[in-house]
Design an enzyme around this catalytic site. Structure first.
Site, PDB file in Angstrom:
ATOM      1  N   SER A 134      15.809   0.760  91.672  1.00 15.40           N
ATOM      2  CA  SER A 134      16.516  -0.411  91.162  1.00 15.40           C
ATOM      3  C   SER A 134      15.536  -1.562  91.018  1.00 15.40           C
ATOM      4  CB  SER A 134      17.641  -0.800  92.132  1.00 15.40           C
ATOM      5  OG  SER A 134      18.177  -2.075  91.826  1.00 15.40           O
ATOM      6  N   TYR A 147      21.275  -2.853 100.549  1.00 20.56           N
ATOM      7  CA  TYR A 147      20.909  -2.137  99.319  1.00 20.56           C
ATOM      8  C   TYR A 147      19.432  -2.358  99.003  1.00 20.56           C
ATOM      9  CZ  TYR A 147      21.161  -0.547  94.461  1.00 20.56           C
ATOM     10  OH  TYR A 147      20.949   0.119  93.269  1.00 20.56           O
TER      11      TYR A 147
END
Length: 262
Positions: A134, A147
């Protein structure tokens, strides 16, 4: 000659499904892995009978063994796509410990354990692992602490193992930015619009995935200005501190207790 076998985790999510479809177009056989048996069955039906699926939870300690055994029975894996992931946007102080463990397990530990379990198969054919990370694997973002920790870890794992297995197994890392999938509800879409964040389609991400797969590159980030922002964050994080802190009021206005499968 039989088609090479690709394992895709999180295969029924937006990015995972797009990658599976794109691999199938390029004459790969897919072993689709996700939690929903009905969704997997529907995708396999669309792709064709030569493709396989496994309905399991990557939180299960036996999952890597089960996946490796199924792949071995099909002649062994040539490609592993660690795509499955969990994300929930919450203040860190309100994040339950079990949710932190779950995100780290699915986003980081599961890819590590699955890669380790499949290494004998991948070494035998000089195969490839692509870890789907990501933009938040290079930029720490508020209300995404767990995350970000998992994706920073996945990026570090990919980089270290790529150097360790140079010339033996190709280890690659793909970092998408915001992607237009079902996990992004109306609230999240509104936040991205308010912040001026662009969203790519899963198909666009899948095309970039194929470019990375078929190249000698070890890493690839998706989108501008996100790629530039990540580079600046690595060199001058103070500048990024200021830019993101200015967004806090807007981000807070869109906070919700949302858990998603990527």
């Amino acid at each position: 000659m039989s088609k090479p076998l690709a394992i895709i985790t999180g295969a029924t999510g937006g990015i995972g499904e797009a990658i599976a479809r794109r691999l199938a177009q390029d004459n790969w056989r897919c072993l689709l892995v996700a939690r929903s048996e009905s969704a997997l069955h529907a995708l396999r039906y669309q792709l064709g009978d030569e493709h396989l699926f496994l309905a399991l939870d990557l939180n299960d300690e036996a999952a890597p063994i089960t996946i490796a055994q199924h792949a071995e029975a099909q002649g062994g894996a040539t490609l592993l796509v660690n795509n499955a992931g969990l994300n929930q946007m919450l203040p860190f102080e309100n994040t339950p410990p079990n949710l932190m463990r779950k995100q780290l397990q699915v986003n980081l530990l599961a890819p590590m354990l699955l890669t380790q379990m499949l290494l004998p198969q991948l070494k035998s054919c000089q195969g490839t692992v692509v870890n789907i990370g990501s933009a938040f694997g290079a930029i720490g973002y508020p209300y995404q602490s767990a995350y970000c920790a998992s994706k920073f870890g996945l990026r570090g794992f990919s980089e270290a193992l790529s150097r360790e297995l140079d010339g033996v197994v190709a280890i690659k890392y793909l970092a998408p930015r915001a992607t237009d999938t079902q996990i992004n509800d109306a609230q999240v879409r509104a936040m991205n619009t308010a912040l001026g964040n662009k969203m790519d389609s899963p198909q666009q991400v899948a095309e970039i995935f194929m470019q990375l797969l078929n190249s000698k590159q070890r890493r690839k980030a998706v989108g501008f200005p996100e790629k530039l922002f990540a580079r600046i964050n690595g060199l001058l994080p103070e500048l990024v501190d200021s830019a993101i802190i200015k967004q806090l009021k807007t981000i807070k206005s869109f906070l919700g207790s949302r858990e998603s499968s990527l």
